[in-house]
Structures are given as C-alpha cells and as structure tokens.
Enzyme design. Structure first.
Site, PDB file in Angstrom:
ATOM      1  N   SER A 168       2.514  -2.448  -4.098  1.00 61.56           N
ATOM      2  CA  SER A 168       3.936  -2.102  -4.366  1.00 61.56           C
ATOM      3  C   SER A 168       4.027  -0.713  -5.079  1.00 61.56           C
ATOM      4  O   SER A 168       5.046  -0.116  -4.561  1.00 61.56           O
ATOM      5  CB  SER A 168       4.795  -3.208  -4.967  1.00 61.56           C
ATOM      6  OG  SER A 168       4.301  -3.521  -6.384  1.00 61.56           O
ATOM      7  N   CYS A 204       0.873 -17.164  -9.151  1.00 60.36           N
ATOM      8  CA  CYS A 204       1.351 -16.512 -10.558  1.00 60.36           C
ATOM      9  C   CYS A 204       1.502 -17.483 -11.700  1.00 60.36           C
ATOM     10  O   CYS A 204       1.401 -17.071 -12.689  1.00 60.36           O
ATOM     11  CB  CYS A 204       2.674 -15.583  -9.924  1.00 60.36           C
ATOM     12  SG  CYS A 204       3.984 -16.499  -9.704  1.00 60.36           S
ATOM     13  N   GLY A 249       5.074  -4.219  -0.742  1.00 57.59           N
ATOM     14  CA  GLY A 249       3.675  -3.958  -0.510  1.00 57.59           C
ATOM     15  C   GLY A 249       2.890  -4.926   0.178  1.00 57.59           C
ATOM     16  O   GLY A 249       1.620  -5.015  -0.022  1.00 57.59           O
ATOM     17  N   CYS A 273       8.707 -18.426  -2.336  1.00 59.41           N
ATOM     18  CA  CYS A 273       9.057 -17.501  -2.954  1.00 59.41           C
ATOM     19  C   CYS A 273       9.451 -16.366  -2.280  1.00 59.41           C
ATOM     20  O   CYS A 273      10.647 -15.880  -2.364  1.00 59.41           O
ATOM     21  CB  CYS A 273       7.953 -17.038  -4.028  1.00 59.41           C
ATOM     22  SG  CYS A 273       8.505 -15.491  -4.968  1.00 59.41           S
ATOM     23  N   VAL A 294      -0.870  -2.539  -7.391  1.00 62.08           N
ATOM     24  CA  VAL A 294      -1.168  -1.248  -6.706  1.00 62.08           C
ATOM     25  C   VAL A 294      -0.552  -1.282  -5.484  1.00 62.08           C
ATOM     26  O   VAL A 294      -0.007  -0.348  -5.127  1.00 62.08           O
ATOM     27  CB  VAL A 294      -2.525  -1.256  -6.449  1.00 62.08           C
ATOM     28  CG1 VAL A 294      -3.289  -0.074  -5.508  1.00 62.08           C
ATOM     29  CG2 VAL A 294      -3.563  -1.385  -7.583  1.00 62.08           C
ATOM     30  N   ALA A 324      10.499  -3.083  -3.636  1.00 62.38           N
ATOM     31  CA  ALA A 324      10.273  -4.468  -4.596  1.00 62.38           C
ATOM     32  C   ALA A 324       8.795  -3.985  -5.375  1.00 62.38           C
ATOM     33  O   ALA A 324       7.634  -3.838  -4.732  1.00 62.38           O
ATOM     34  CB  ALA A 324       9.907  -5.670  -3.749  1.00 62.38           C
TER      35      ALA A 324
END
Length: 388
Positions: free
Chosen positions: A25, A209, A136, A112, A23, A18
């Site tokens: 992931s 986000c 990550g 999420c 940085v 994913a």
C-alpha cells in the site's frame, strides 16, 4: 483518460490511498503521488493495545500506523488515521468467533474487505470528494465497455488476492483501483527502494491480523468464554473414538492432533457444532463434487435468473491456496450450487468458493459465496458434472 481510467488530468483527480503500513500500500501511494495525482492517505486503526485480542499477543497495529505515517511524510501527502475499532470488532472479529463456534472455518479477511474496508472506507472516500480509492491488493480492475469495471486475477498467480475480494460489489468496483495488479512482489519492493521508503524490506504479514501466531482458539475463548462445549469424536460408521475440548479446535481436512488412535489414517470430515461432535473418516470421505453456497455475490454479466438449464461453465477455487478448477454453476431454486468436474478434498464450510470465467492469470472474477455446511456432498463414482 488518465492512468486510472478517469477523464481528468492527474492533478485534478483526487485518490484516497488505503495505507496499512506495509510495502504494497505504501508503494501504491508513492506511485500515484509521482504520477501527479492528488493523493490522500488513510489508515484504519482496527484494534488497540488494550483490546482482549491484543493482550493475547496480536501484531502491533501501532507500529503499522507509525510506518504509514512515515511513508506519507516522506512522499509529501496528507495522512489521516481513523478509529474503526468498534466497527471492526462487530463486523469481523465477532462474526469470526461465532462462525468457528458454529463448526465453520471462516475467512475474516473477506469480511473485512467487504465491510470495513470497501464499504466504510469507500463512504469516507466519497465524503472527501475522491474520484477513486486505491489499495495495495494484487488484483486487477479494468473497464468492461459498459460503463462499469470488472475484477480480474492478478498477473502474478503467486500473489493473486482475488479470492479474498470476491464479495466486492459492482458499485464498489467502479470506484476502486488496484495499481499492483500487473506487478509481482519483487518489482514492488524494488519500487519501494527506489522511492527511498523505510519499509522497503518490511516482511509481509502472515497471520490473521488479530490472531497471534495462528492461535485462533485462544482468541475465540477470550471473546466467548465458556461458549465452546466438549464432545465426542465419532467415526463415520458411528463408532465413538474419543473426546474433544470443542469443535473450534478442528477444521475439515485436519489429520494431526485428533487425540485418537486407530489402524487407519483418519481426517476430520465434518463438524457438528449443534451436537458438539467431530466426525472423522478415511481420506476418500473428504472428496466432494457438489458445493452449495450462501451469501452469494454475483458480478458477472449473465444474470443468475437467466442461467441456462445446464448451467454456466466456470472455474472455481474452494481454497485460497488452490488454483481455479473446472466446474459448472447451476441455479438451485432461489440459490445456486457448484458441480465440480473432479472431486475436491477439504471443502470446508465457512470458506469461500470463488467463481471465475477461466482458470488462468487474468481470469475475471464472476462472484462467489460462502460454502454451506450441510450440503457439501461426497463425490460419487460418476460425478454429476459428467451427466450434464
């Protein structure tokens, strides 16, 4: 077993990585590629530039997608971008707005991870014939010896993200892998530079986000125009101290921006969305020693129905920024509740209470749930915990 605890050579092991464009992931995908795995990069487009929340100034999803694509090209893996905007809006953004309007302080990252990332993306990974889905996140996944895997706090307590992953199910855990669980951020950035990745110095994302600069009220008002009602600011003793523009502008524990004056420092103690009231009181009124939970996800070994009468000794976190604290988990009819060894301040409905088997780095995540509004009880002089 290979490094992912799968009984195949790396070259015969397909891993979906994913890739968010960040940085962490990106390094995971590069690490797995270097180790010889059959890596497929997947990036989810969760909102576009025309969405209402994006017009409010949210971070640039397009740049993140571009960065993920560049990393995939640089390390030589196939990369796919999937449009999950409608799923993200329904499962995360809409619920976020509704929760705030109900007087809660939600954590959209939990929702999420629980839905779009780990439910839908895991389904895609299986369709692609993947043996594992790697992310990550700074959290660890290890075999338990019973054919399943457990979720554990990261080695670096300053980066640990287990609080946001408590809702991961056992079925999901068995397919998930978290290669950064034993690393710190400095080591991850060093690897990014070693791999020659252009995003090695890319800053970490700080805000939700889809919420620009932390201005969540603006986003909610765009999504639910007219849904927020003005009302009264009321002291615990019943005095009306002022007016407010909507409970969505407040959270439990807040002191600044109340728009009232008085002889003592006052804090938001409770939000009554039904009556459109913000209840305030002195700091000591914030402390609670019992927390009731809903939507519990349990991934511990002991079935909840078999908990002893005096409960299970655990450690819990009621905020992502706090260390786990001593507590007991007890059955409560068909549900459970938490008794805290010491009162905690600012226990906010809608936040998560995450349950661990200990309080140190590497502690196992046993589950967690959403803190309920009505049953967060004030701490007593003799905590109920002490009577067990």
């Amino acid at each position: 077993m290979n490094s992912l605890d799968i009984a195949k050579p790396p070259a015969a092991t397909r891993v979906v990585a994913a890739m968010s464009g960040g940085v962490d992931s990106s390094v995971v995908a590069a690490m797995l590629k270097r180790q010889g795995y059959d890596v497929v990069g997947v990036t989810l487009q969760l909102y576009d530039h025309g969405a209402a929340v994006h017009r409010a100034g949210a971070c640039c999803a397009g740049q993140d997608i571009h960065d993920a694509r560049r990393v995939a090209e640089a390390i030589g893996i196939p990369h796919y971008v999937l449009d999950y905007e409608s799923r993200f809006r329904d499962a995360v953004i809409e619920r976020f707005a509704e929760s705030y309007l109900a007087g809660e302080t939600p954590i959209p990252c939990v929702e999420c991870n629980r839905t779009v990332k780990f439910r839908d993306l895991l389904g895609l990974a299986r369709e692609l014939g993947a043996d594992a889905l790697a992310t990550g996140h700074y959290v660890a996944s290890r075999p338990l010896g019973n054919g399943h895997r457990g979720l554990f706090r990261a080695a670096d307590p300053n980066r640990d993200q287990s609080y946001f992953l408590y809702a991961t199910t056992q079925e999901q855990l068995d397919l998930l892998r978290f290669p950064l669980g034993e690393m710190d951020k400095a080591s991850t950035r060093a690897l990014a530079a070693e791999f020659g990745l252009a995003i090695a110095d890319k800053p970490d994302s700080q805000d939700i986000c889809f919420v620009p600069n932390g201005r969540y009220a603006e986003v909610i008002e765009r999504l639910k125009p007219g849904a927020s009602r003005p009302g009264e600011v009321v002291h615990l003793d019943g005095r009306v101290l002022g007016r407010h523009d909507g409970v969505l502008h407040y959270t439990v524990g807040q002191r600044r921006g109340l728009g009232i004056s008085g002889g003592e420092p006052l804090y938001v103690v409770r939000l009554d969305a039904e009556q459109a009231r913000v209840i305030v009181g002195p700091r000591e009124a914030l402390s609670v020693d019992r927390v009731d939970l809903r939507d519990l996800n349990w991934i511990g070994d002991v079935p909840l129905a078999e908990l002893p009468a005096d409960g299970l000794a655990v450690a819990v976190r009621v905020r992502s920024t706090r260390a786990p604290r001593e507590a007991r988990l007890l059955r409560d009819g068909d549900g459970v509740h938490i008794l805290l060894a010491q009162g905690e301040e600012g226990v906010s409905p809608g936040q998560a209470c995450v349950i661990y088997d200990g309080d140190g780095p590497g502690a196992r995540v046993l589950g967690g749930g959403v803190i309920m509004p009505a049953l967060a009880r004030p701490a007593t002089a003799t905590p109920a915990y002490a009577t067990l």
